[in-house]
Design an enzyme around this catalytic site. Structure first.
Site, PDB file in Angstrom:
ATOM      1  N   ALA A 167      25.058  55.789 -23.167  1.00 55.65           N
ATOM      2  CA  ALA A 167      24.442  54.377 -23.323  1.00 55.65           C
ATOM      3  C   ALA A 167      24.690  53.288 -22.624  1.00 55.65           C
ATOM      4  O   ALA A 167      25.945  53.425 -22.060  1.00 55.65           O
ATOM      5  CB  ALA A 167      24.605  53.934 -24.754  1.00 55.65           C
ATOM      6  N   ASP A 168      23.959  52.360 -22.200  1.00 52.40           N
ATOM      7  CA  ASP A 168      24.484  51.269 -21.396  1.00 52.40           C
ATOM      8  C   ASP A 168      23.580  49.825 -21.953  1.00 52.40           C
ATOM      9  O   ASP A 168      22.474  50.127 -22.234  1.00 52.40           O
ATOM     10  CB  ASP A 168      23.969  51.416 -20.082  1.00 52.40           C
ATOM     11  CG  ASP A 168      24.530  50.244 -18.982  1.00 52.40           C
ATOM     12  OD1 ASP A 168      25.774  50.431 -18.839  1.00 52.40           O
ATOM     13  OD2 ASP A 168      23.938  49.383 -18.704  1.00 52.40           O
ATOM     14  N   THR A 169      24.279  48.935 -21.999  1.00 53.45           N
ATOM     15  CA  THR A 169      23.624  47.574 -22.644  1.00 53.45           C
ATOM     16  C   THR A 169      23.789  46.513 -21.695  1.00 53.45           C
ATOM     17  O   THR A 169      24.855  46.374 -20.816  1.00 53.45           O
ATOM     18  CB  THR A 169      24.471  47.282 -23.792  1.00 53.45           C
ATOM     19  OG1 THR A 169      24.339  48.411 -24.819  1.00 53.45           O
ATOM     20  CG2 THR A 169      23.818  46.223 -24.461  1.00 53.45           C
TER      21      THR A 169
END
Length: 211
Positions: free
Chosen positions: A84-86
């Site tokens: 995941a990456d935000t």
């Protein structure tokens, strides 16, 4: 059937979200040059013309993290690796984690009294145990709009002094003291924290039905 979920992230927020939901998992941080890929993706694209680039950006980083961990577990089958990456996007510009206090201050000055969008890219990578050990990938992004109340300089400095801005996209933690300045949220709250839990659970269900 899946036997194990591996979280390809060192983020304590993502670990907490999975644990709160009662989802068993292990953590294996990806051996992945995240900053190099960020720079390559952002090159000549610091100003975004449409939301498609924002989604592409976080999806590519999430997939890179998950793929790196999957590659380190070539002899393990029926596992799902979650990457995941935000990022925060304000008026067409990506705001990653601040590099220092001044950078964080600039981000909060921009965000106060305005709306911004949080994008989290998700990658789920699964290796079948079959004749060719085929791989299944699911790569998507979730977006949430957040509206801040106006903050004066004293309030911004007080928030910076608490230290929450460090290691946070957009220089704030919605689950922390910044909650006092959140006017509206349109979308998944947990997406802003860093992991769109419900979307991930639904996608895991879909994958289970197809493996």
């Amino acid at each position: 059937m899946f036997q194990q979920l591996i979280l390809a992230s060192a983020s304590p927020r993502r670990r907490e979200i999975l644990a709160q939901a009662g989802i068993p998992f292990t953590v294996q941080v990806a051996n992945f040059d995240e900053e190099k890929i960020r720079k390559e993706l952002a090159q000549n694209n610091k100003k975004i013309e449409n939301i498609d680039f924002s989604e592409h950006y976080v999806k590519a980083l999430a997939l890179g993290k998950a793929s790196a961990v999957l590659a380190e577990n070539v002899d393990i089958f029926r596992i799902v690796v979650l990457g995941a990456d935000t990022v925060v996007v304000h008026r067409g510009e990506i705001l990653n984690k601040p590099v220092d206090l001044a950078d964080a201050r600039g981000m909060l000055l921009r965000l106060q009294g305005d709306v911004h969008t949080v994008y989290t890219g998700v990658a789920l990578c699964y290796r079948r145990e079959d004749s060719d050990n085929s791989l299944i990938f699911s790569n998507f992004a979730v977006r949430t709009e957040v509206v801040f109340y106006p903050m004066n300089q004293e309030e911004i400095e007080e928030y910076l002094n608490c230290g929450e801005y460090m290691d946070k996209a957009g220089a704030y933690a919605i689950q922390g003291k910044m909650a006092a300045y959140i006017k509206e949220i349109h979308g998944d709250y947990y997406n802003v924290v860093g992991l769109p839990l419900s979307a991930i659970v639904q996608e895991l269900k879909r994958l289970r039905e197809n493996v």
